[in-house]
Design an enzyme around this catalytic site. Structure first.
Site, PDB file in Angstrom:
ATOM      1  N   PHE A  36     -40.263 -74.477 -79.528  1.00  0.00           N
ATOM      2  CA  PHE A  36     -39.718 -75.575 -80.326  1.00  0.00           C
ATOM      3  C   PHE A  36     -38.465 -75.070 -81.035  1.00  0.00           C
ATOM      4  CE2 PHE A  36     -44.305 -76.292 -80.013  1.00  0.00           C
ATOM      5  CZ  PHE A  36     -44.338 -77.587 -79.518  1.00  0.00           C
ATOM      6  N   LEU A  37     -37.496 -74.631 -80.253  1.00  0.00           N
ATOM      7  CA  LEU A  37     -36.291 -74.009 -80.785  1.00  0.00           C
ATOM      8  C   LEU A  37     -35.143 -75.007 -80.783  1.00  0.00           C
ATOM      9  CD1 LEU A  37     -36.433 -70.619 -78.827  1.00  0.00           C
ATOM     10  CD2 LEU A  37     -37.428 -71.139 -81.070  1.00  0.00           C
TER      11      LEU A  37
ATOM     12  N   ASN B 175     -40.385 -83.869 -78.014  1.00  0.00           N
ATOM     13  CA  ASN B 175     -39.016 -84.244 -77.672  1.00  0.00           C
ATOM     14  C   ASN B 175     -38.887 -85.738 -77.412  1.00  0.00           C
ATOM     15  OD1 ASN B 175     -38.093 -81.684 -78.009  1.00  0.00           O
ATOM     16  ND2 ASN B 175     -37.828 -81.216 -75.849  1.00  0.00           N
TER      17      ASN B 175
ATOM     18  N   PHE C 117     -33.524 -87.155 -87.798  1.00  0.00           N
ATOM     19  CA  PHE C 117     -33.251 -87.762 -86.489  1.00  0.00           C
ATOM     20  C   PHE C 117     -33.017 -89.276 -86.569  1.00  0.00           C
ATOM     21  CE2 PHE C 117     -34.856 -83.693 -85.320  1.00  0.00           C
ATOM     22  CZ  PHE C 117     -34.221 -83.386 -84.132  1.00  0.00           C
TER      23      PHE C 117
ATOM     24  N   GLY D 170     -27.499 -84.941 -76.314  1.00  0.00           N
ATOM     25  CA  GLY D 170     -27.219 -84.179 -75.103  1.00  0.00           C
ATOM     26  C   GLY D 170     -28.002 -82.886 -75.144  1.00  0.00           C
TER      27      GLY D 170
ATOM     28  N   CYS E 202     -32.419 -79.969 -73.498  1.00  0.00           N
ATOM     29  CA  CYS E 202     -33.820 -80.356 -73.657  1.00  0.00           C
ATOM     30  C   CYS E 202     -34.058 -81.856 -73.558  1.00  0.00           C
ATOM     31  CB  CYS E 202     -34.356 -79.834 -74.991  1.00  0.00           C
ATOM     32  SG  CYS E 202     -34.474 -78.032 -75.073  1.00  0.00           S
TER      33      CYS E 202
ATOM     34  N   LYS F 201     -23.874 -80.379 -80.023  1.00  0.00           N
ATOM     35  CA  LYS F 201     -24.230 -80.372 -81.442  1.00  0.00           C
ATOM     36  C   LYS F 201     -23.552 -79.167 -82.084  1.00  0.00           C
ATOM     37  CE  LYS F 201     -28.204 -78.710 -82.759  1.00  0.00           C
ATOM     38  NZ  LYS F 201     -29.658 -78.473 -82.974  1.00  0.00           N
TER      39      LYS F 201
ATOM     40  N   ARG G 235     -24.015 -78.932 -72.122  1.00  0.00           N
ATOM     41  CA  ARG G 235     -24.825 -79.651 -71.136  1.00  0.00           C
ATOM     42  C   ARG G 235     -25.095 -81.078 -71.617  1.00  0.00           C
ATOM     43  NH1 ARG G 235     -29.325 -75.026 -70.148  1.00  0.00           N
ATOM     44  NH2 ARG G 235     -28.750 -74.607 -72.321  1.00  0.00           N
TER      45      ARG G 235
END
Length: 446
Positions: free
Chosen positions: A155-156, A214, A255, A263, A266, A327, A334
């Site tokens: 969970f990085l 996610n 969030f 993006g 993940c 980010k 990606r």
């Protein structure tokens, strides 16, 4: 403890470095000889705050080594992490070829008990497949060696990965035997001293937990962006709405920032993989499909606003782009919104002058030399000779800019802010045409 990590990408390097940093003897294995050679010489192929220094400290200190020798890796570790990539296949499902290649390698070379840990994000049932492959290879060797497979999803967050590993809010472990769970508890003991963060469960539940997390976060982002689009149409300010709903503890502020889409490595991949997994079971994951569709549409939002600013005539225009990474605090491009924007600008005949604090080298690697792309040394340099500015990434350095800079450097005082980092009233006072997400377009007072 002796640890081997297969895969020296983002997850593998963070996992290996952090485990070495608390005194474990860690070897990272990768098939990319150039990458391994660079790591052995202290050159880290990705940007993540604090990671380079941690790798160097433990490499020099002897706790962390890198190799392409898979047999050595299998022999070294009592615990073997699988942290290789799971790229999307043509239909969007997770491609497990690299995971299964590691499983095959382990089965070929193991000579004593091993605990195999799936750290990669993998579909439910992958642990069973890994176990079957290892057994297959052992049978081919006429060997009967005990081993366990468990799931320990990562969970990085890129940009905060070291803190996420060392100060985790939870440590999910899917294990079927007491021995496997006890070894994992011992491994994570240095990070579990304040209070017990370990959540033990069955393997399939652990595998689904990562995808579910996610999916929940991506859903919040897409829903907020959809609300932002509604706010624009009806004359509301989504930033006021965000504060109003975020104050509800059932929703919270995390969030729910409107923007130009998510993006990275993940969310896009995992949403597609979970949707395809559901389809393979005969289930219609309608919410997940909508999350993906809203996000893809949202990435087109910036180009639509640029086009509106110039009445659809972008041929020959030069657009400054601030932020290329998906980010802040990473160089990862990606599925970044910046890529969707630049592709659309080029298709419309526009040129791009771009700047990002960390992703310039990655941008050059992706696009190479092209006449309609200039990679600038500073953010201000990107403005010179540009007709308008688009902000794709909310780097802190972009937040404190004096609005008069835009009026003095841009050929047209037009700013399209894909992350809502500026106050509209200040932009209006400075004489700037200001587009943002979920708020009304601001134009200078006549």
């Amino acid at each position: 403890m002796k640890i081997t990590v297969f895969g020296s990408g983002y997850v593998g390097l963070v996992t290996g470095a952090c485990l070495a940093d608390v005194g474990n003897d860690v070897v990272c294995v990768d098939v990319d000889r150039d990458k391994i050679e660079k790591l052995r010489n202290g050159i880290v192929p990705i940007y993540e705050p604090g990671l380079g220094a941690m790798i160097e400290t433990n490499r020099v200190g002897g706790n962390l080594d890198f190799t392409t020798d898979a047999a050595r890796g299998v022999a070294h570790g009592n615990i073997l992490f699988i942290a290789v990539g799971t790229p999307p296949d043509e239909d969007g499902s997770a491609d497990l070829r690299y995971v299964m290649a590691v499983a095959q390698t382990i089965g070929i070379h193991m000579g004593e008990y091993k605990l195999i840990v799936n750290k990669s994000t993998v579909p439910v049932g992958t642990a069973d497949a890994v176990e079957s492959e290892i057994k297959k290879q052992l049978m081919a060797r006429n060997q009967s060696i005990d081993f366990d497979v468990c799931s320990n999803p990562e969970f990085l967050k890129e940009g905060a990965a070291i803190d996420d590993f060392t100060k985790a809010t939870r440590i999910v472990i899917g294990a079927e035997t007491a021995q496997a769970l006890e070894l994992m508890r011992e491994l994570y003991a240095p990070y579990n001293r304040n209070h017990d963060k370990i959540i033990a469960m069955d393997i399939r539940s652990a595998e689904l937990t990562k995808y579910a997390a996610n999916a929940m976060l991506a859903t919040k982002i897409s829903l907020m962006n959809e609300l932002a689009n509604i706010a624009e149409r009806i004359g509301a300010d989504i930033e006021h709405v965000r504060i109003g709903i975020g104050s509800d503890p059932r929703i919270g502020y995390h969030f729910i920032y409107p923007g130009c889409g998510y993006g990275g490595s993940c969310f896009p991949k995992d949403i597609r993989a979970l949707t395809r997994s559901a389809a393979s079971l005969g289930l219609d994951a309608g919410v997940l499909a909508a999350v993906e569709l809203v996000n893809e549409n949202q990435k087109q939002n910036l180009f639509a606003k640029v086009s509106d600013a110039f009445s659809g005539n972008l041929a020959g225009k030069t657009i400054a782009v601030w932020g290329l990474a998906f980010k802040p605090n990473t160089d990862d491009m990606r599925e970044a919104p910046s890529r969707t924007l630049m592709d659309s600008l080029w298709a419309a005949g526009a040129r791009v002058r771009a700047f990002d604090p960390k992703a310039m080298e990655e941008c050059s690697r992706i696009y190479g030399d092209r006449a309609d792309l200039v990679l600038c040394e500073t953010a201000i340099d990107a403005l010179h000779g540009s007709d308008a500015l688009v902000i794709c990434t909310e780097w802190k350095a972009f937040r404190t800019v004096e609005p008069s800079l835009f009026t003095h450097t841009l050929a047209h005082p037009i700013v399209i802010d894909g992350r809502n980092i500026y106050e509209p009233s200040r932009m209006r006072s400075a004489g700037i045409v200001y587009y943002s997400i979920g708020r009304q377009t601001v134009r200078p007072s006549s």
